[in-house]
Write a protein that holds these residues in place. Structure first.
Motif, PDB file in Angstrom:
ATOM      1  N   THR A   9       0.822  -1.209   0.000  1.00 37.63           N
ATOM      2  CA  THR A   9       0.000   0.000   0.000  1.00 37.63           C
ATOM      3  C   THR A   9       0.855   1.257   0.000  1.00 37.63           C
ATOM      4  N   SER A  10       0.254   2.338  -0.475  1.00 39.00           N
ATOM      5  CA  SER A  10       0.901   3.648  -0.465  1.00 39.00           C
ATOM      6  C   SER A  10      -0.173   4.720  -0.342  1.00 39.00           C
ATOM      7  N   GLU A  11       0.160   5.798   0.323  1.00 38.42           N
ATOM      8  CA  GLU A  11      -0.759   6.929   0.464  1.00 38.42           C
ATOM      9  C   GLU A  11      -0.694   7.864  -0.751  1.00 38.42           C
ATOM     10  N   ARG A  12       0.273   7.667  -1.603  1.00 39.27           N
ATOM     11  CA  ARG A  12       0.480   8.575  -2.735  1.00 39.27           C
ATOM     12  C   ARG A  12      -0.536   8.355  -3.857  1.00 39.27           C
ATOM     13  N   GLU A  36      12.502  18.606  -5.476  1.00 40.98           N
ATOM     14  CA  GLU A  36      13.146  17.908  -4.357  1.00 40.98           C
ATOM     15  C   GLU A  36      12.350  16.675  -3.902  1.00 40.98           C
ATOM     16  N   GLN A  37      11.147  16.485  -4.428  1.00 37.39           N
ATOM     17  CA  GLN A  37      10.297  15.373  -3.988  1.00 37.39           C
ATOM     18  C   GLN A  37      10.680  14.081  -4.718  1.00 37.39           C
ATOM     19  N   ASP A  38      10.780  12.989  -3.954  1.00 36.66           N
ATOM     20  CA  ASP A  38      11.043  11.707  -4.586  1.00 36.66           C
ATOM     21  C   ASP A  38       9.748  11.150  -5.181  1.00 36.66           C
ATOM     22  N   VAL A  39       9.873  10.131  -6.009  1.00 36.60           N
ATOM     23  CA  VAL A  39       8.720   9.489  -6.631  1.00 36.60           C
ATOM     24  C   VAL A  39       8.778   7.992  -6.348  1.00 36.60           C
ATOM     25  N   VAL A  40       7.635   7.360  -6.439  1.00 43.96           N
ATOM     26  CA  VAL A  40       7.569   5.911  -6.318  1.00 43.96           C
ATOM     27  C   VAL A  40       7.154   5.381  -7.682  1.00 43.96           C
ATOM     28  N   TYR A  56      -4.828   7.128 -10.382  1.00 43.70           N
ATOM     29  CA  TYR A  56      -5.267   6.408  -9.184  1.00 43.70           C
ATOM     30  C   TYR A  56      -4.958   7.265  -7.963  1.00 43.70           C
ATOM     31  N   PRO A  57      -5.972   7.962  -7.424  1.00 42.87           N
ATOM     32  CA  PRO A  57      -5.730   8.797  -6.250  1.00 42.87           C
ATOM     33  C   PRO A  57      -5.489   7.938  -5.015  1.00 42.87           C
ATOM     34  N   GLY A  58      -4.505   8.355  -4.196  1.00 44.49           N
ATOM     35  CA  GLY A  58      -4.164   7.592  -3.001  1.00 44.49           C
ATOM     36  C   GLY A  58      -5.249   7.657  -1.955  1.00 44.49           C
ATOM     37  N   PRO A  59      -5.237   6.692  -1.070  1.00 42.45           N
ATOM     38  CA  PRO A  59      -4.265   5.599  -0.970  1.00 42.45           C
ATOM     39  C   PRO A  59      -4.537   4.514  -2.021  1.00 42.45           C
ATOM     40  N   VAL A  60      -3.462   3.835  -2.438  1.00 46.41           N
ATOM     41  CA  VAL A  60      -3.569   2.739  -3.401  1.00 46.41           C
ATOM     42  C   VAL A  60      -3.104   1.446  -2.748  1.00 46.41           C
ATOM     43  N   THR A  61      -3.647   0.344  -3.247  1.00 44.35           N
ATOM     44  CA  THR A  61      -3.267  -0.977  -2.763  1.00 44.35           C
ATOM     45  C   THR A  61      -2.998  -1.874  -3.960  1.00 44.35           C
ATOM     46  N   LEU A  62      -1.886  -2.587  -3.921  1.00 52.03           N
ATOM     47  CA  LEU A  62      -1.546  -3.577  -4.936  1.00 52.03           C
ATOM     48  C   LEU A  62      -1.724  -4.948  -4.301  1.00 52.03           C
ATOM     49  N   SER A  63      -2.599  -5.761  -4.902  1.00 53.98           N
ATOM     50  CA  SER A  63      -2.915  -7.078  -4.358  1.00 53.98           C
ATOM     51  C   SER A  63      -2.833  -8.141  -5.431  1.00 53.98           C
ATOM     52  N   SER A  64      -2.572  -9.358  -4.996  1.00 57.74           N
ATOM     53  CA  SER A  64      -2.628 -10.524  -5.865  1.00 57.74           C
ATOM     54  C   SER A  64      -4.048 -11.071  -5.801  1.00 57.74           C
TER      55      SER A  64
END
Length: 128
Positions: A9-12, A36-40, A56-64
């Motif tokens: 999961t991520s809040e981004r 200066e902001q990092d990216v995922v 995809y607005p956060g939060p996002v979830t990657l699931s199997s």
């Protein structure tokens, strides 16, 4: 060491960033473009099928997932069946692996956040 179990999961917020049919790669990238902001970056490798929105607005979830609509979970050439979900939106990706990194705006990898392949998931399920 990077995690390799779902869900991740991520809040981004994320955006569809690149699809390369010739190399079977799909990338989503977090939004926010201050220098200066990092990216995922979420990179799917060995992509066989894609169903995706652009944002995809956060939060996002990657699931199997075990199956998806008419797509069989027991295909001849086993792949990961993955869903990226956020705020009522869902992407479906069939791929041999996924790698998630935190990077600078210029693409320098700062950290490996998550990585797995179909083989690693099968071994984990078998207790190996």
């Amino acid at each position: 060491m990077a995690e390799h179990t779902f869900p991740w999961t991520s809040e981004r917020d994320f955006r569809l960033w690149q699809y390369g049919a010739g190399h079977s790669q799909l990338q989503f990238r977090s939004t926010g473009f201050e220098p200066e902001q990092d990216v995922v970056r979420i990179e799917f490798i060995g992509v066989e099928r894609v169903e995706a929105d652009r944002v995809y607005p956060g939060p996002v979830t990657l699931s199997s997932v075990a199956s998806h609509g008419p797509y069989p979970g027991d295909a001849k050439f086993p792949r990961l069946l993955l869903e990226l979900t956020a705020a009522g939106r869902a992407a479906f990706v069939v791929a041999s692996g996924v790698r998630i990194t935190r990077e600078t705006q210029d693409g320098e990898v700062l950290a490996l956040l998550f990585a797995t392949t179909k083989r690693e998931q099968d071994e984990a399920a078998d207790g190996r």
